[in-house]
Design a protein around this motif. Structure first.
Motif, PDB file in Angstrom:
ATOM      1  N   ARG A 152     -41.990 -10.600 -14.121  1.00  0.00           N
ATOM      2  CA  ARG A 152     -40.825 -10.506 -15.007  1.00  0.00           C
ATOM      3  C   ARG A 152     -40.208  -9.111 -14.968  1.00  0.00           C
ATOM      4  NH1 ARG A 152     -41.656 -13.150 -20.869  1.00  0.00           N
ATOM      5  NH2 ARG A 152     -39.414 -12.666 -20.872  1.00  0.00           N
ATOM      6  N   VAL A 153     -41.029  -8.080 -14.873  1.00  0.00           N
ATOM      7  CA  VAL A 153     -40.515  -6.707 -14.782  1.00  0.00           C
ATOM      8  C   VAL A 153     -39.664  -6.545 -13.530  1.00  0.00           C
ATOM      9  CG1 VAL A 153     -41.165  -4.286 -14.483  1.00  0.00           C
ATOM     10  CG2 VAL A 153     -42.417  -5.721 -16.111  1.00  0.00           C
ATOM     11  N   ILE A 154     -40.146  -7.074 -12.406  1.00  0.00           N
ATOM     12  CA  ILE A 154     -39.409  -6.977 -11.142  1.00  0.00           C
ATOM     13  C   ILE A 154     -38.104  -7.750 -11.220  1.00  0.00           C
ATOM     14  CG2 ILE A 154     -39.460  -7.590  -8.689  1.00  0.00           C
ATOM     15  CD1 ILE A 154     -42.562  -7.183  -8.883  1.00  0.00           C
ATOM     16  N   LEU A 155     -38.156  -8.949 -11.784  1.00  0.00           N
ATOM     17  CA  LEU A 155     -36.952  -9.775 -11.885  1.00  0.00           C
ATOM     18  C   LEU A 155     -35.879  -9.102 -12.731  1.00  0.00           C
ATOM     19  CD1 LEU A 155     -38.536 -13.327 -12.354  1.00  0.00           C
ATOM     20  CD2 LEU A 155     -37.576 -12.350 -10.272  1.00  0.00           C
ATOM     21  N   ARG A 156     -36.282  -8.490 -13.828  1.00  0.00           N
ATOM     22  CA  ARG A 156     -35.313  -7.789 -14.674  1.00  0.00           C
ATOM     23  C   ARG A 156     -34.771  -6.558 -13.960  1.00  0.00           C
ATOM     24  NH1 ARG A 156     -39.118  -8.962 -18.859  1.00  0.00           N
ATOM     25  NH2 ARG A 156     -39.955  -6.845 -18.725  1.00  0.00           N
ATOM     26  N   GLU A 157     -35.599  -5.913 -13.202  1.00  0.00           N
ATOM     27  CA  GLU A 157     -35.222  -4.699 -12.498  1.00  0.00           C
ATOM     28  C   GLU A 157     -34.116  -4.937 -11.479  1.00  0.00           C
ATOM     29  OE1 GLU A 157     -38.488  -1.781 -11.162  1.00  0.00           O
ATOM     30  OE2 GLU A 157     -38.082  -3.037  -9.411  1.00  0.00           O
ATOM     31  N   ILE A 158     -34.226  -6.019 -10.725  1.00  0.00           N
ATOM     32  CA  ILE A 158     -33.259  -6.263  -9.640  1.00  0.00           C
ATOM     33  C   ILE A 158     -32.257  -7.351  -9.988  1.00  0.00           C
ATOM     34  CG2 ILE A 158     -34.925  -5.520  -7.905  1.00  0.00           C
ATOM     35  CD1 ILE A 158     -35.371  -8.458  -7.161  1.00  0.00           C
ATOM     36  N   SER A 201     -39.854 -29.344 -11.174  1.00  0.00           N
ATOM     37  CA  SER A 201     -40.142 -29.279 -12.608  1.00  0.00           C
ATOM     38  C   SER A 201     -39.603 -28.004 -13.258  1.00  0.00           C
ATOM     39  CB  SER A 201     -41.648 -29.364 -12.850  1.00  0.00           C
ATOM     40  OG  SER A 201     -42.323 -28.267 -12.249  1.00  0.00           O
ATOM     41  N   ALA A 202     -39.037 -27.097 -12.462  1.00  0.00           N
ATOM     42  CA  ALA A 202     -38.563 -25.819 -12.993  1.00  0.00           C
ATOM     43  C   ALA A 202     -37.173 -25.946 -13.588  1.00  0.00           C
ATOM     44  CB  ALA A 202     -38.555 -24.764 -11.892  1.00  0.00           C
ATOM     45  N   SER A 203     -36.855 -25.042 -14.500  1.00  0.00           N
ATOM     46  CA  SER A 203     -35.531 -25.016 -15.130  1.00  0.00           C
ATOM     47  C   SER A 203     -34.590 -24.035 -14.434  1.00  0.00           C
ATOM     48  CB  SER A 203     -35.672 -24.625 -16.605  1.00  0.00           C
ATOM     49  OG  SER A 203     -36.289 -23.352 -16.732  1.00  0.00           O
ATOM     50  N   ALA A 245     -38.863 -17.704 -17.638  1.00  0.00           N
ATOM     51  CA  ALA A 245     -38.783 -16.845 -18.823  1.00  0.00           C
ATOM     52  C   ALA A 245     -37.577 -15.925 -18.759  1.00  0.00           C
ATOM     53  CB  ALA A 245     -40.070 -16.025 -18.952  1.00  0.00           C
ATOM     54  N   GLU A 246     -37.196 -15.500 -17.544  1.00  0.00           N
ATOM     55  CA  GLU A 246     -36.043 -14.614 -17.367  1.00  0.00           C
ATOM     56  C   GLU A 246     -34.760 -15.377 -17.060  1.00  0.00           C
ATOM     57  OE1 GLU A 246     -36.075 -11.410 -17.991  1.00  0.00           O
ATOM     58  OE2 GLU A 246     -38.220 -11.501 -18.477  1.00  0.00           O
ATOM     59  N   ASN A 247     -34.864 -16.688 -16.894  1.00  0.00           N
ATOM     60  CA  ASN A 247     -33.726 -17.543 -16.535  1.00  0.00           C
ATOM     61  C   ASN A 247     -33.050 -17.048 -15.257  1.00  0.00           C
ATOM     62  OD1 ASN A 247     -32.021 -19.786 -16.885  1.00  0.00           O
ATOM     63  ND2 ASN A 247     -30.492 -18.569 -17.955  1.00  0.00           N
ATOM     64  N   LEU A 248     -33.877 -16.776 -14.244  1.00  0.00           N
ATOM     65  CA  LEU A 248     -33.402 -16.271 -12.969  1.00  0.00           C
ATOM     66  C   LEU A 248     -34.020 -17.076 -11.828  1.00  0.00           C
ATOM     67  CD1 LEU A 248     -33.688 -12.427 -13.623  1.00  0.00           C
ATOM     68  CD2 LEU A 248     -31.575 -13.758 -13.444  1.00  0.00           C
ATOM     69  N   PRO A 249     -33.364 -17.140 -10.679  1.00  0.00           N
ATOM     70  CA  PRO A 249     -33.935 -17.853  -9.538  1.00  0.00           C
ATOM     71  C   PRO A 249     -35.125 -17.097  -8.956  1.00  0.00           C
ATOM     72  CG  PRO A 249     -31.911 -16.755  -8.892  1.00  0.00           C
ATOM     73  CD  PRO A 249     -32.020 -16.592 -10.376  1.00  0.00           C
ATOM     74  N   ILE A 250     -35.921 -17.817  -8.172  1.00  0.00           N
ATOM     75  CA  ILE A 250     -37.086 -17.220  -7.518  1.00  0.00           C
ATOM     76  C   ILE A 250     -37.233 -17.830  -6.127  1.00  0.00           C
ATOM     77  CG2 ILE A 250     -38.791 -18.899  -8.353  1.00  0.00           C
ATOM     78  CD1 ILE A 250     -39.474 -15.153  -8.425  1.00  0.00           C
ATOM     79  N   ILE A 251     -37.709 -17.025  -5.184  1.00  0.00           N
ATOM     80  CA  ILE A 251     -37.943 -17.486  -3.816  1.00  0.00           C
ATOM     81  C   ILE A 251     -39.442 -17.456  -3.571  1.00  0.00           C
ATOM     82  CG2 ILE A 251     -37.470 -17.065  -1.370  1.00  0.00           C
ATOM     83  CD1 ILE A 251     -34.992 -15.354  -2.447  1.00  0.00           C
ATOM     84  N   LEU A 252     -40.045 -18.620  -3.426  1.00  0.00           N
ATOM     85  CA  LEU A 252     -41.474 -18.717  -3.123  1.00  0.00           C
ATOM     86  C   LEU A 252     -41.654 -18.645  -1.616  1.00  0.00           C
ATOM     87  CD1 LEU A 252     -42.558 -21.622  -5.527  1.00  0.00           C
ATOM     88  CD2 LEU A 252     -42.608 -19.148  -5.958  1.00  0.00           C
TER      89      LEU A 252
END
Length: 280
Positions: free
Chosen positions: A267-273, A72-74, A40-47
């Protein structure tokens, strides 16, 4: 999009002035919510699969789950072993398909930590996998006390191990429920001046949002580990789900209700950093 390594996502973050969230996974529902938030934020994520998760779910199952979500992720998704306790555990994670491993030698004497971390990093790099290490010791709320990271030790550790990311202790603490940690920004800047290796902050849940943003925008802190904060969201959402439908016994129906609250909080955290461009 295929699985990414830690370096794939942290080097652009370091060079462009933002950070990536390393989110602690405990099961399918939160893992899927994290990836949905990143998309949704078009940002990478580390699981991240931490020791608690690994004690509950076999490593091979976690690897398969992370890889399926990544494929399957974009957006780029990193499958990361958090707080690996040994070379053997890191080797097993790599064999299962993790794209990043952290060896935690922070309780060891400095030179022992360097030697063990160097061996893990060499093994990981030979397999095309990234490696994170820890210098200093990040303590635990109501538990072990921290040992702060010095810039001299950090530079020595980075040069001798070849790690792709380095966790540091600068006032951050694991498992804090309140955002009450006081970060020594001068210490962060001193470490950043001594080495260009991307820095990692464990215990990110205990750091106020404004400080997380300041570190992401103005230092080489490129990764925040976030666990407790999002586990608290999970628990609250599950309690609401149970209270709202006391007759419900189907775990899929109950757990489905936690995914949107977790995704929203992530999403709040992703936008924050994340990068400033993500705020426009």
């Amino acid at each position: 999009m295929s699985l990414a390594t830690l370096s794939d996502v942290l080097l652009p973050a370091r060079d462009q002035g933002y950070a990536v969230a390393g989110v602690v996974v405990l099961g399918w529902e939160d893992a899927r919510a994290y990836v949905c938030a990143a998309e949704a934020e078009n940002l990478p994520i580390i699981l991240q699969a931490g020791p608690g998760c690994r004690a509950h779910t076999p490593l091979v199952v976690l690897a398969a789950m992370f890889k399926a979500l990544a494929q399957s992720a974009s957006v780029p998704v990193v499958a990361h072993l958090d707080h690996g306790a040994s070379l053997e555990e890191c080797r097993a994670a790599i064999a299962c398909g993790f794209s990043s491993v952290m060896f935690d030698g922070s309780r060891l004497p400095l030179e022992h930590n360097i030697a063990e971390t160097r061996a893990v990093a060499a093994m990981a790099h030979a397999a095309g996998v990234s490696c994170e290490g820890e210098i200093g010791f990040v303590g635990y709320a109501s538990g072990e006390a921290s040992a702060r990271t010095s810039a001299i030790d950090a530079a020595h550790f980075a040069a001798q191990t070849g790690v792709d990311a380095m966790a540091v202790s600068v006032g951050n603490v694991h498992l804090q429920k309140e955002q009450s940690a006081t970060i020594d920004v001068a210490a962060v800047n001193a470490i950043a001046a001594a080495t260009r290796v991307p820095l990692v902050i464990h215990g990110g849940s205990g750091i106020p949002g404004e400080m997380r943003q300041l570190l992401a925008r103005n230092t080489t802190v490129c990764k925040f580990n976030i666990g407790t904060e999002l586990r608290m969201v999970f628990g609250s959402a599950l309690r609401r789900s149970l209270a709202a439908t006391p007759e419900q016994f189907d775990r899929i129906a109950l757990l489905k209700e936690v995914e949107t609250p977790i995704a929203d909080a992530t999403r709040v955290i992703l936008r924050e950093i994340g990068p400033l461009a993500s705020l426009t």
